[in-house]
Design an enzyme around this catalytic site. Structure first.
Site, PDB file in Angstrom:
ATOM      1  N   HIS B 308      -7.160  -1.617   4.787  1.00 46.63           N
ATOM      2  CA  HIS B 308      -6.454  -1.171   3.587  1.00 46.63           C
ATOM      3  C   HIS B 308      -7.028   0.155   3.088  1.00 46.63           C
ATOM      4  O   HIS B 308      -6.299   1.128   2.871  1.00 46.63           O
ATOM      5  CB  HIS B 308      -6.593  -2.259   2.501  1.00 46.63           C
ATOM      6  CG  HIS B 308      -5.838  -1.960   1.243  1.00 46.63           C
ATOM      7  ND1 HIS B 308      -4.570  -2.432   1.006  1.00 46.63           N
ATOM      8  CD2 HIS B 308      -6.173  -1.240   0.147  1.00 46.63           C
ATOM      9  CE1 HIS B 308      -4.152  -2.012  -0.176  1.00 46.63           C
ATOM     10  NE2 HIS B 308      -5.120  -1.280  -0.722  1.00 46.63           N
ATOM     11  N   GLU B 309      -8.345   0.197   2.919  1.00 40.80           N
ATOM     12  CA  GLU B 309      -8.974   1.416   2.414  1.00 40.80           C
ATOM     13  C   GLU B 309      -8.880   2.559   3.426  1.00 40.80           C
ATOM     14  O   GLU B 309      -8.800   3.724   3.047  1.00 40.80           O
ATOM     15  CB  GLU B 309     -10.429   1.152   2.013  1.00 40.80           C
ATOM     16  CG  GLU B 309     -10.604   0.106   0.891  1.00 40.80           C
ATOM     17  CD  GLU B 309      -9.842   0.433  -0.401  1.00 40.80           C
ATOM     18  OE1 GLU B 309      -9.659   1.636  -0.701  1.00 40.80           O
ATOM     19  OE2 GLU B 309      -9.417  -0.513  -1.097  1.00 40.80           O
TER      20      GLU B 309
END
Lengths: 547, 547
Positions: B308-309
C-alpha cells in the site's frame, strides 16, 4: 526605528532581557533544525536526497544568519550593554543571564563583522577544496591540493585581520600590535601576520591564549618524544589476541548500546546509530543523537568510538535546561567538549576498573569466542593500551596522538604567519614525523594529505584535540579527589556517580565562564597544568612497558 | 509598495512568472522540511524530544504561513491573473505553468481567508481533542469526546461559511444559495448549513462534487449490501492457514523490502522504516520515506501495508521533476493518491498474477514454515481475499470497507448540516452497522470511537478512501487495455511496465488538471464510473465464494 529604540529605553531591564531571551530561543530552534538535518544526512537520508537537502540546509542557514545578525537583536544587546556600563544590570540579572548578554554581544559583533564576500568565498572553497583533497589523497599528489590551501590561507588571514582590527579577539590584537611596534618600514608592517593564528584559534577555543598552548606543547614534546623512543626501543608491543578476530556486528551493536546506557546515556533523550564518521549532534538536551561505526575484525574501534561519543552525548544531555535555548546553556568550547569524550574514552574506558566491570559483559555477549572467554582484565587492559607510532592521526594511541597534533599546529602557525610556503608542507611534515615519532613517511597520502580539516577551512582547530586530552586528565584527577572510592565504583559499573559529578561541575555550567581555562580552574581548584597529563602517560606506560 | 507593483507591471510575463516560481520553490522547501520533521518524529525521534520538536515544527509552519500568505506572492499572482484576463498569458506560458498560476491563486485566496482566531482554535482543538479521544476510547465512554466533537463541528462550519462567502468552493456556494432561495424566514436562513459539507470536502478532494459522490455511494450500497449478505449466508470463510502462525519479523522485513524494490521503489531515493501507523512522506521525488509495521502472528498485515505504502511512494517518486518545487508537480488529490496505493495493494497485491511471482520468493524466505511450503497460488489468493464483516474499518476487507466509509460520510453530512446531534452519534452509528453489515456493535470503543479522524479535524476526508478504490479499479482497467499482456508481466514479476505507465499517465501529470475526476477522464477515456468497481467486486467474490 527610532520608535523601537525609544520603546526599548522605556522598558525595564527584565523586560529587555526577556526580549533577548525570546530572540535567542528562535535562533536556538533554527540551530537545532540545522543539526537534525545534519544528523539525518549522515545516517538516514537516501543518496539521491542530497540536492534537496542542500536547499533545505541553505534555507535554514540563511534564516539563521538573518536572525542572528538582525538589527532588532543588535539594538537589544546594545541597550543591555549600555545599562551594564551604568551598573544597572548586575542588580537585576543573575550570573547566567549576564553571561547570555556577554556571549550575545560577542557573537553578534562577530557575525555582523564577516563581509558577505568572505562568507561566499568560504562557502565556495568549502565545496571545492574537499573534492580536490579527495582526488589528491587518492593519487597521493599534493600539487592537486596546494592551490586550494593557498586560497584558504589567504581567506583565513583576511578573517583574522578583520577580527584583530575590530578587537573581537583581544589577545590576537595584543600580539599583532606588539609585533608591529617592532617593525619600522610600512612594507614590513604590511606583511606582518603575527597574532593571526591566535585570532583563528579563538573561533574554536574562545579566550585560550596561544602562549599557554606553546607552554603546554613544549612540555609535551619534552616528555613524550623520549617516552615514545623508550617504548619503541623496548621492542614488541603487548599481546592483543584477546580482542582480535571477527566480532559479529549485531552483537557489537548490542554491546555498544549496553555500555552507552550503563555509562548514563539516556535513550529516551537520544539515539545511537551508525555513520561513516562517528559524531554527536546536540539538537537539545532532550534529543541528542550520536553515531559510531563497527568493523567486524576491528572490535576495539566500535566500542572505543561509542564510549567517546557517549562522553560528548552526556555533555549535551547534561546541558542546563533552566537556560534552554540560551547561549549560556551551550557547551563551553571544543577543548572542553573533547575533554568529556576523552575522559570517558580514555580515563574510564581504557582503565582497569572499567574492564573489571565490562569484561564479564563482553564474555556474556560472545560465548563462542575462546580468546574473549580466556581473557583476564590485565590482558584486555594491555591489549587496549598499546603504543605504536604510525602515520595516521586517527589511528594513533593516546601517547603518540599528541605529536600528530603538535606537528599540525606548528605547520599551521608557520603557514598562517608567513614562515612556511604551501609548497614546502610535505617536506616539513615528513621531517617532523621523523623527529617526533621516528617514522619515515612513505607517501603524502599517509602524510600531509591524510586529514580533511584544512580543506574545509578548519585552521586553528587541531589544538583543541590535545587540549581536550589535557583537560580530561586534570578533570578526572579532581573527580578522584572529590568522589570517595571513584575507581571502586567504576569497577562495579556504578558510573552514575561520575556522570552526576560532571553534570554538576561541567555540563550545567555551560558557557558561564569566559574560557575553558577558567572553567578548569573553578572545577579543579588550580590552573590548567600539563603535568597531570604528562605524569598520567609516563606513569601508565612506564608500568605497562616496564620501562 | 507602489514601487514593487510598478516594477512588476513593467516586467515581461516570463520574468513575473519566474519570480512566482522562485517564491514557490522556497515554500516547497519549507513544506519539505516540515515533512522530514514529521517522518523523524514518527520513526526516529527519542520520546523526550517531543517538546523541542513541537517548537521546531511550529517555527517552520509559521515561516511557511508567512511566505504562503505574503503580500509579495499575492501581488505577483494578481499581476499574472490580470494578464490572463487580457489573454496575454496563454501565449507565453505552457499548460503546466498556467496550472501553477491557477493553483497558486486558489491556495493564496484560501490561506489569506482563514482568520488567525480560527487557525488558533483549530490548533488548540487538534491538540486537546485527540487526548480526549484516547481516554474516551480506552474507557469506551463517548461522553468524554462529545464536547470536543461539538467544538469541531462549530469550527468546521465557520470555515465552510467563510469559503462559501468568498466563493473558493464554487459548488458549495451554489448548493448553499439554492437551499437559501427555498427558505423564507431569516431565522431559517441563519440555520441553513446546506453546502457546508461540500465546502469541507473540497479541502481534500478539490473540485469533486458531492452529487457525484452520492451517486457513487448509492450505487455501492445497492450492490454491496446484498453481496455481503450472500457471502455471510454462505457460512465459513476460506481457509487461510497458509499465512497463519508466527513469521519471524526480521525475515518479514526482508520480504517487504524485496517486494517494495521489485515493484519499483527506488531505495536510492527513499527509505522504508517502521512506525506505529504506516505512512508515506513525500519530501521530494528524490527523498520519499515510507513506513510499515510488522506483527509476528499477522503476516498479511506487514506485506499488505508495505505494498500500500509503496503505491503512495511510487506516486511521490514519480512526480514531475521538470516542475520541481512548483504546485503543479504535486499529487492531484487524496482520492488520486489513494488510488495509487490501492491499485498496487489490491489490484496487484491481492491478485493471482502477483502471487504467482511472489509465492516462490516467500517460500525461499521461510523454508522452515510447512504451511508456506505446501501452499499453492490458489490457497494464498483465497487466504488474502476473505470477506468478513467486522467492527473495525482499518481491519476490513475490500468489500465491507466501503460500507464503513459510507456510514461515516452519512453521519458527517448529517452532523455538519444540522440533521444529527452529537449525542445521537452512537445510536445512529450502531443502526447503520446493523443495516449495512449485519453487525451488532457491542461497545463504542469498537464503534463510533474507533477512528481518530474527527478528533484531529478531518471532516470531509473519509470519502477519499472509497474514491481511491473506485479510481484504482477504473485506472487498472485502462492499464490492462493499454498494456498488452499486463497480467502475464505481473506474474513474471515485470512490474516496471505498470509503474512506467502510471508514471507517465498519473504521476507526471501532477496537478495539471482541475480535479481528480478530470484526470480519470483523460487517463481512462471515460468519466468516472462506479460500475467498474462494482463489477470487479461482484465478479471476484462471486467466483471466490461460488455464489
Amino acid at each position: 526605528m527610532t520608535v523601537a529604540i525609544k520603546s526599548l529605553a522605556a522598558m525595564t531591564t527584565r523586560a529587555v532581557y526577556d526580549k533577548l531571551a525570546a530572540l535567542n530561543a528562535d535562533i536556538a530552534t533554527l540551530a537545532a533544525l540545522s543539526s537534525v538535518l545534519g544528523w539525518d544526512q549522515q545516517t538516514m537520508m537516501p543518496p539521491k536526497g542530497a540536492d534537496v537537502r542542500t536547499r533545505q540546509s541553505v534555507f535554514i542557514d540563511t534564516v539563521l544568519h538573518e536572525r542572528a545578525s538582525s538589527k532588532e537583536l543588535g539594538d537589544i544587546l546594545h541597550e543591555l550593554q549600555a545599562r551594564q556600563k551604568s551598573g544597572d544590570l548586575e542588580k537585576e540579572l543573575n550570573e547566567y543571564e549576564l553571561a547570555n548578554i556577554r556571549i550575545g554581544l560577542r557573537d553578534y559583533k562577530q557575525i555582523v563583522l564577516k563581509p558577505v564576500e568572505l562568507a561566499q568565498a568560504r562557502s565556495r572553497l568549502s565545496n571545492e577544496a574537499p573534492i580536490a583533497w579527495t582526488a589528491a589523497r587518492k593519487e597521493s599528489d599534493f600539487n592537486k591540493l596546494a592551490p586550494f590551501l593557498k586560497d584558504w590561507i589567504k581567506i583565513s588571514r583576511d578573517w583574522a585581520q578583520i577580527k584583530i582590527k575590530a578587537g573581537t579577539a583581544p589577545e590576537a590584537s595584543r600580539i599583532h600590535n606588539e609585533a608591529l611596534s617592532l617593525l619600522t618600514t610600512e612594507e614590513d608592517k604590511k606583511k606582518c601576520f603575527k597574532g593571526y593564528y591566535q585570532a583563528l584559534m579563538d573561533d574554536y577555543e574562545i579566550g585560550f591564549k596561544q602562549s599557554t598552548l606553546v607552554e603546554l606543547f613544549d612540555g609535551l614534546k619534552e616528555k613524550l618524544v623520549p617516552l615514545i623512543a623508550k617504548i619503541k626501543a623496548k621492542g614488541q608491543p603487548h599481546d592483543d589476541s584477546c580482542i582480535t578476530g571477527n566480532f559479529d556486528i549485531e552483537r557489537q551493536t548490542k554491546f555498544s548500546h549496553r555500555i552507552a546506557t550503563e555509562l548514563g546515556f539516556d535513550t529516551d533523550a537520544g539515539r545511537l546509530d551508525v555513520s561513516a564518521h562517528p559524531m554527536t549532534t546536540g539538537t537539545h538536551p532532550n534529543d541528542v543523537r550520536m553515531t559510531t561505526r563497527y568493523t567486524e575484525n576491528l572490535f576495539s574501534e566500535g566500542i572505543t568510538s561509542t564510549i567517546h561519543e557517549t562522553g560528548h552525548s552526556l555533555y549535551e544531555q547534561g546541558r542546563n535546561k533552566k537556560y534552554d535555548g540560551q547561549p549560556v546553556s551551550q557547551a563551553m568550547s571544543l577543548g572542553i567538549h573533547e575533554s568529556q569524550s576523552l575522559l570517558w574514552e580514555r580515563m574510564v574506558g581504557l582503565g582497569r576498573p572499567f574492564w573489571t566491570y565490562a569484561l564479564p559483559v563482553l564474555k556474556e555477549m560472545f560465548p563462542e569466542k575462546e580468546n574473549v572467554q580466556s581473557a583476564t582484565v590485565e590482558n584486555i587492559y594491555n591489549a587496549f593500551n598499546r603504543v605504536e607510532p604510525g602515520f595516521i592521526r586517527v589511528e594513533a594511541d593516546e601517547v603518540t596522538y599528541h605529536l600528530h597534533v603538535i606537528l599540525r599546529y606548528e605547520l599551521e602557525v608557520a603557514l598562517i604567519e608567513g614562515e612556511l610556503e604551501v609548497e614546502d608542507i610535505p617536506k616539513a611534515w615528513n621531517q617532523k614525523m621523523k623527529d617526533y615519532l621516528g617514522v619515515e613517511v612513505t607517501e603524502d597520502r599517509v602524510g600531509c594529505l591524510q586529514d580533511i580539516h584544512w580543506s574545509v577551512g578548519l585552521w586553528g582547530y587541531f589544538p583543541t584535540y590535545s587540549l581536550g586530552a589535557i583537560n580530561a586528565v586534570q578533570i578526572f584527577n579532581a573527580a578522584k579527589k572529590q568522589i570517595p572510592d571513584l575507581e571502586a565504583h567504576l569497577a562495579k559499573g556504578d558510573f552514575h556517580i561520575l556522570k552526576e559529578w560532571l553534570n554538576k561541575n561541567i555540563h550545567e555550567k555551560g558557557s558561564l565562564y569566559q574560557s575553558g581555562e577558567e572553567l578548569i580552574t573553578v572545577v579543579t581548584g588550580e590552573k590548567l597544568n600539563v603535568n597531570y597529563f604528562i605524569n598520567h602517560l609516563v606513569d601508565k606506560y612506564t608500568a605497562i612497558y616496564d620501562l
